[in-house]
Design an enzyme around this catalytic site. Structure first.
Site, mmCIF file in Angstrom:
data_model
loop_
_atom_site.group_PDB
_atom_site.id
_atom_site.type_symbol
_atom_site.label_atom_id
_atom_site.label_comp_id
_atom_site.label_asym_id
_atom_site.label_seq_id
_atom_site.Cartn_x
_atom_site.Cartn_y
_atom_site.Cartn_z
ATOM 1 N N ASN A 22 0.861 -1.182 0.000
ATOM 2 C CA ASN A 22 0.000 0.000 0.000
ATOM 3 C C ASN A 22 0.905 1.243 0.000
ATOM 4 O OD1 ASN A 22 0.639 0.713 2.844
ATOM 5 N ND2 ASN A 22 -0.529 -1.137 3.305
ATOM 6 N N ASP A 32 0.764 -8.632 0.934
ATOM 7 C CA ASP A 32 1.553 -7.687 1.728
ATOM 8 C C ASP A 32 1.665 -8.155 3.178
ATOM 9 O OD1 ASP A 32 2.903 -5.212 2.352
ATOM 10 O OD2 ASP A 32 1.009 -4.421 3.095
ATOM 11 N N THR A 116 -4.738 -7.462 -7.925
ATOM 12 C CA THR A 116 -5.883 -8.327 -8.201
ATOM 13 C C THR A 116 -6.657 -8.743 -6.955
ATOM 14 O OG1 THR A 116 -4.547 -10.347 -8.159
ATOM 15 C CG2 THR A 116 -4.812 -9.241 -10.296
#
Length: 166
Positions: A22, A32, A116
């Site tokens: 992010n 992440d 995605t």
């Protein structure tokens, strides 16, 4: 040659794995979060010093507890229906990550399917953009890996590769 694998990107033995981060570069969810958990708290402490990252750009960090020596962090675009420059921004994630790896003389690089997940980019379209970008860099690497979460996702990448004749 571009490799398509199904598995956990955090376990790959490569010079660098790419993190679909992010903009704050602080731990989030999905890939992440998995990368941050596997790397350990040192990754979050290090990324806090990087000043964030703009969409399409890339930054590099040590791999800490990962098998990979480095983590390249890139921020993918949020899907807004395809009218907000998402394709160019997504391609930039791949190009800038590869360029950064090339500058660091890294020879093996693994990517997740950027944007995605919660960012909503259509998977088949994201696979096309990713592979078009990676083909432009493959001569500079010993290994370029697209690490997919599921066999269904991997099949989208394989289909794109076969349609391109590679």
């Amino acid at each position: 040659m571009i490799e398509i694998v199904v598995g956990d990107i955090t376990g790959l033995e490569v010079d660098a794995i790419v993190n679909a981060a992010n903009a704050s570069l602080m731990p989030g969810g999905g890939v992440d979060g998995a990368i941050h958990r596997a790397a350990g708290p040192e990754l979050a402490r290090f990324t806090a010093t990087l000043g964030g990252c703009e969409t399409g750009e890339a930054k590099i960090a040590p791999g800490f507890g990962l098998k990979a020596r480095h983590v390249i962090l890139t921020v993918g675009p949020i899907w807004k229906g395809g009218q907000g420059g998402e394709e160019a921004l997504l391609a930039s994630c791949y190009h800038n990550s590869c360029r950064l790896a090339e500058q660091e003389k890294l020879r093996s690089l693994a990517f997740p399917a950027i944007s995605t997940g919660v960012y909503g980019y259509p998977k088949a379209e994201a696979a096309r953009v990713a592979l078009e970008a990676l083909r432009q860099h493959e001569a500079n690497f010993d290994r370029l890996i697209c690490c997919c979460f599921s066999e269904q996702d991997a099949e989208l990448y394989r289909k794109q590769l076969s349609e391109a004749g590679t």
